[in-house]
Design an enzyme around this catalytic site. Structure first.
Site, PDB file in Angstrom:
ATOM      1  N   CYS A   1       0.167   3.762   2.754  1.00 10.91           N
ATOM      2  CA  CYS A   1       0.645   3.260   4.050  1.00 10.91           C
ATOM      3  C   CYS A   1       2.103   3.653   4.254  1.00 10.91           C
ATOM      4  O   CYS A   1       2.510   4.017   5.364  1.00 10.91           O
ATOM      5  CB  CYS A   1       0.501   1.742   4.128  1.00 10.91           C
ATOM      6  SG  CYS A   1      -1.199   1.156   4.029  1.00 10.91           S
TER       7      CYS A   1
ATOM      8  N   CYS B   1       0.835  -1.205   0.000  1.00 11.31           N
ATOM      9  CA  CYS B   1       0.000   0.000   0.000  1.00 11.31           C
ATOM     10  C   CYS B   1       0.872   1.258   0.000  1.00 11.31           C
ATOM     11  O   CYS B   1       1.553   1.536   0.984  1.00 11.31           O
ATOM     12  CB  CYS B   1      -0.909  -0.054   1.227  1.00 11.31           C
ATOM     13  SG  CYS B   1      -1.727   1.478   1.645  1.00 11.31           S
TER      14      CYS B   1
END
Length: 173
Positions: free
Chosen positions: A77, A74
């Protein structure tokens, strides 16, 4: 008979148009504000490093816990990770990381490269447990108190403003 068929057809078309109208007028924004103030229950997350489970009892011993849903694949993230590292420095808050639909080795490399901000680390390999938290995408974070009451939900990567908000909540306790 022809009039009945025409009448049924007209009602059917009005019904379909009504459904379309109602669907188009719904808010397209992802909104989970209804979760704030509610209590988490029946938490059962698999520990990242062994076969034990992380449950409600593990969470209620900390005054403030930030539950962060993340994955190594991600991009956002990765962007929020420095903020999590800074949040770890606040003594009044614990961070629970939930690794979401990720490869174990990739997750470990991610934490090795960027640092591990998590006090507790769990995994949700299939993404089924995360749905119980109202999580539909990552990253998302949930701030809870010792009573497991949701104080705030953060959708998307944590920002500097979110950091300041969490810091303010932590200092008020």
């Amino acid at each position: 008979m022809k009039n009945v068929i025409k009448l049924i057809t007209i009602f059917f078309i009005i019904f379909i148009l009504g459904i379309f109208y109602l669907s188009l007028n719904r808010s397209p924004n992802y909104n989970t504000e209804y979760l704030v103030g509610s209590k988490l229950n029946k938490i059962k997350l698999e520990n990242f490093n062994n076969d034990n489970f992380f449950t409600n009892e593990d969470l209620d011993r900390d005054k403030l816990t930030l539950i962060n849903f993340w994955a190594s694949w991600c991009g956002p993230c990765r962007a929020e990770h420095p903020i999590l590292i800074e949040l770890k420095k606040i003594n009044r808050i614990k961070i629970l990381g939930v690794n979401f639909k990720d490869n174990r080795n990739s997750a470990l490399n991610f934490l090795k490269d960027l640092g591990n901000p998590y006090d507790y680390l769990t995994k949700d390999v299939h993404g089924k447990q995360s749905v119980n938290f109202g999580i539909y995408g990552i990253p998302e974070s949930i701030l809870i108190d010792e009573n497991l009451t949701i104080l705030k939900k953060y959708i998307g990567p944590l920002s500097i403003e979110d950091f300041k908000d969490i810091e303010k909540i932590a200092s008020s306790l």
